[in-house]
Scaffold this motif. Sequence first.
Motif, PDB file in Angstrom:
ATOM      1  N   SER A   1     -13.123   3.844  -4.248  1.00 25.15           N
ATOM      2  CA  SER A   1     -13.417   3.557  -5.779  1.00 25.15           C
ATOM      3  C   SER A   1     -14.093   2.371  -5.875  1.00 25.15           C
ATOM      4  N   MET A   2     -14.301   1.898  -7.335  1.00 25.74           N
ATOM      5  CA  MET A   2     -14.949   0.745  -7.539  1.00 25.74           C
ATOM      6  C   MET A   2     -13.885  -0.435  -7.205  1.00 25.74           C
ATOM      7  N   LYS A   3     -12.719  -0.171  -7.309  1.00 27.66           N
ATOM      8  CA  LYS A   3     -11.898  -1.305  -6.839  1.00 27.66           C
ATOM      9  C   LYS A   3     -11.886  -1.688  -5.416  1.00 27.66           C
ATOM     10  N   HIS A   4     -12.160  -0.693  -4.742  1.00 28.68           N
ATOM     11  CA  HIS A   4     -12.075  -0.994  -3.158  1.00 28.68           C
ATOM     12  C   HIS A   4     -13.301  -1.486  -2.921  1.00 28.68           C
ATOM     13  N   TYR A   5     -14.493  -1.176  -3.598  1.00 26.60           N
ATOM     14  CA  TYR A   5     -15.767  -2.192  -3.291  1.00 26.60           C
ATOM     15  C   TYR A   5     -15.731  -3.562  -3.615  1.00 26.60           C
ATOM     16  N   ALA A   6     -14.925  -3.721  -4.976  1.00 26.03           N
ATOM     17  CA  ALA A   6     -14.749  -5.177  -5.654  1.00 26.03           C
ATOM     18  C   ALA A   6     -13.823  -5.802  -4.740  1.00 26.03           C
ATOM     19  N   CYS A   7     -12.860  -5.185  -3.929  1.00 21.39           N
ATOM     20  CA  CYS A   7     -12.042  -5.883  -3.064  1.00 21.39           C
ATOM     21  C   CYS A   7     -12.943  -6.430  -2.083  1.00 21.39           C
ATOM     22  N   MET A   8     -13.797  -5.592  -1.300  1.00 20.47           N
ATOM     23  CA  MET A   8     -14.764  -5.905  -0.134  1.00 20.47           C
ATOM     24  C   MET A   8     -15.697  -7.082  -0.675  1.00 20.47           C
TER      25      MET A   8
ATOM     26  N   THR B   1      -6.688  -6.387  -0.786  1.00 20.12           N
ATOM     27  CA  THR B   1      -6.602  -7.878  -1.578  1.00 20.12           C
ATOM     28  C   THR B   1      -5.850  -8.795  -0.575  1.00 20.12           C
ATOM     29  N   ALA B   2      -5.081  -8.503   0.162  1.00 22.45           N
ATOM     30  CA  ALA B   2      -4.109  -9.261   1.092  1.00 22.45           C
ATOM     31  C   ALA B   2      -5.175 -10.044   2.148  1.00 22.45           C
ATOM     32  N   CYS B   3      -6.078  -8.963   2.394  1.00 18.36           N
ATOM     33  CA  CYS B   3      -6.993  -9.572   3.693  1.00 18.36           C
ATOM     34  C   CYS B   3      -7.843 -10.702   2.894  1.00 18.36           C
TER      35      CYS B   3
ATOM     36  N   GLY C   1     -12.507  -5.333   6.661  1.00 20.04           N
ATOM     37  CA  GLY C   1     -13.666  -4.434   7.051  1.00 20.04           C
ATOM     38  C   GLY C   1     -13.249  -3.379   7.771  1.00 20.04           C
ATOM     39  N   LYS C   2     -12.152  -3.549   8.665  1.00 22.18           N
ATOM     40  CA  LYS C   2     -11.891  -2.409   9.579  1.00 22.18           C
ATOM     41  C   LYS C   2     -11.003  -1.419   8.525  1.00 22.18           C
ATOM     42  N   TYR C   3     -10.240  -1.884   7.508  1.00 29.83           N
ATOM     43  CA  TYR C   3      -9.460  -1.012   6.691  1.00 29.83           C
ATOM     44  C   TYR C   3     -10.381  -0.509   5.764  1.00 29.83           C
ATOM     45  N   PHE C   4     -11.348  -1.014   5.500  1.00 26.40           N
ATOM     46  CA  PHE C   4     -12.212  -0.510   4.331  1.00 26.40           C
ATOM     47  C   PHE C   4     -12.937   0.854   4.974  1.00 26.40           C
ATOM     48  N   ASN C   5     -13.256   0.650   6.080  1.00 23.07           N
ATOM     49  CA  ASN C   5     -13.966   1.700   7.083  1.00 23.07           C
ATOM     50  C   ASN C   5     -12.891   2.579   7.395  1.00 23.07           C
ATOM     51  N   SER C   6     -11.800   2.235   7.631  1.00 25.47           N
ATOM     52  CA  SER C   6     -10.629   3.535   8.012  1.00 25.47           C
ATOM     53  C   SER C   6     -10.421   4.542   6.672  1.00 25.47           C
ATOM     54  N   MET C   7     -10.576   4.025   5.473  1.00 23.12           N
ATOM     55  CA  MET C   7     -10.229   4.707   4.402  1.00 23.12           C
ATOM     56  C   MET C   7     -11.013   6.015   4.499  1.00 23.12           C
ATOM     57  N   PHE C   8     -12.274   5.835   4.814  1.00 19.31           N
ATOM     58  CA  PHE C   8     -13.045   7.028   4.577  1.00 19.31           C
ATOM     59  C   PHE C   8     -13.335   7.780   6.052  1.00 19.31           C
ATOM     60  N   LYS C   9     -13.307   6.869   6.930  1.00 16.05           N
ATOM     61  CA  LYS C   9     -13.340   7.678   8.418  1.00 16.05           C
ATOM     62  C   LYS C   9     -12.202   8.459   8.951  1.00 16.05           C
TER      63      LYS C   9
ATOM     64  N   VAL D   1     -11.280 -11.636   7.089  1.00 17.61           N
ATOM     65  CA  VAL D   1     -12.395 -10.577   6.968  1.00 17.61           C
ATOM     66  C   VAL D   1     -12.723  -9.462   7.766  1.00 17.61           C
ATOM     67  N   GLY D   2     -12.448  -9.627   9.231  1.00 21.59           N
ATOM     68  CA  GLY D   2     -12.602  -8.439  10.166  1.00 21.59           C
ATOM     69  C   GLY D   2     -11.587  -7.344   9.749  1.00 21.59           C
ATOM     70  N   GLU D   3     -10.539  -7.977   9.614  1.00 16.49           N
ATOM     71  CA  GLU D   3      -9.338  -6.851   9.164  1.00 16.49           C
ATOM     72  C   GLU D   3      -9.598  -5.846   8.011  1.00 16.49           C
TER      73      GLU D   3
END
Length: 583
Positions: free
Chosen positions: A458-465, A431-433, A443-451, A439-441
């Motif tokens: 969760s759906m909240k994370h997808y909605a944030c992206m 949300t902060a990003c 995406g990096k944090y989103f990928n870091s979640m599962f990698k 945008v780049g940061e």
Amino acid sequence: MYDDVIGFYNQSNIREKSNDHVLFSIVLKACCELRDVDEGRKVHCQIVKVGIFDSFMFTSLVDVYAKCGEIECSRKVFDEIPDRNVVSWTSMIVGYVQNDCAKEGLMLFNRMREELVDSNQFTLGTLVTACAKLGYLHQGKWFYGYVIKSGIELNSHLMTTIMDMYIKCGDIRHARFIFDEANMIDLVSWTAMIVGYAHRGYPNEALKLFTDKKWVDILPNVVTIASVLSACAQSGDLNCGKSIHSLVVKLCLEKSTVINALIDMYAKCGMITEAHYIFEAVSDRNVIAWNSIVSGYSQNGLAYKSLELFNQMKLESVVDAISVVLGFSACGSVGDLQLGSSLHAFSIKEGFLSSNIYVGTALLNFYAKCGDAESARFVFDNMREKNTVTWSAMISGCGMQGDSIGSLTLFNDMLKEKIIPNEVIFTTILTACSHTGMVGEGGKYFNSMFKDYNFIPSMKHYACMVDLLARAGRLEEAWDFIQNMPVEPDVSLFGAFLHGCELYSRFDLGEMAIQRMLECHPDEACYFVLISNLYASDGRWSQVNQVREMMKQKGLSKSPGCSYTDTDMNNVNFSFSRAASLG
């Protein structure tokens, strides 16, 4: 009775002259039950004095010291046993596990194997419990395999212990597999599985298991009922909860644990009047009952009533750390800085703030909600211990004040402290990003979640992206992201995307989203509201009217605030054959 045993032994003519093994064992048993370490030491001296050095007597001493919390003394006695057998080893392992030294218990088992001493059901049950306490799923699986390989009988107690280990280690599926494969299910194992489902956030599964006709001959106990009521509260199933309430009365299970669960269930299902009625009917209210009703009023948007009850708790001196946490939460809900500051002083005076990490976390969260970022940061910086929830509260607090850069700085500080982020923190960071256009940061944090952390977004994370991309005007990327998601997008996600379409006048992409929504959710009002809002933002009033007409034809009506949250709940009807069978 055990006091009488000690009194009888302490008669001078018996104590000084006795060297009877049976008498010593009886007295040591009494010392265990009474947790009387001083008397145990006296018996120990007498045993040494009369020269008894057999393993049975020393094992009893190991048990006495362990039960009294003197684990070091217990180990010293254990090391002096001349011919240790499986009972001696098991007693010491049990002592370690019961005294929160589970790792030492596992290490001692390794020594036991080196000395070629075979385990029994009690040894293995204790070792599995140690794995459950430590969250050691891999080791727990090894012990389960060892039980099968050794041909040890998997009785009800051992099976339930293994199930409990899988549940506490987060492998609920494997726990259910063991349950289904068991030759005989009794009240303990059935209840353990229900408790596991309820505690791990699978309320519907707990209710299905409880109402399964296969187990209709097993009558529930207090623990079963309390867990089922918790499941009803989690799922918001009021009808189910009322049926359980009737069963409670029928089975005369109106104990404090069940009463507290009933208060919580009615409150969480929005029936705060019924919850208060049950609360008032309790003559001997404990702190859990008080906390349940205080929490209930807060959850139902009645924070001032919650604070009124909290003050009553203070007058009756039944406040604990959880009560203080609830008090701060209520103060934060109404934004009452003065009242919260007073509670801050109370928590210092009573020692709650210095001794409980959750009180400190609730306090900084309160200041953050009231807009006092400086006080929130002061509390955070002065906390001696911080966990993931504490960091999450502080990071979210920065987000509340619009300090997205502060949130990201704190997040990086947290990673330096080797604290593993949770899913809530990732939602805040994404949300902060989004709000800062990073945008780049993001995406990096989103990928870091599962990698890096093996989280399933969760759906909240997808909605944030989607929100991140849409706010930045990268709507084609956002649409591709939606198209390639492994789960079906919900109303919050479509809302974020359509908001971007409105901002950048990309109604062509908005139309594509509308088509997808109508295909997947043809009978849900929230999606039609989103479509209507998009057309209205472009001044296409004829199409707005068409959408409204479609809603009328389908019998759909707009619910307040449904534009960005999915209000559709999966309500499951349960037939209470168990209650009927008792009629």
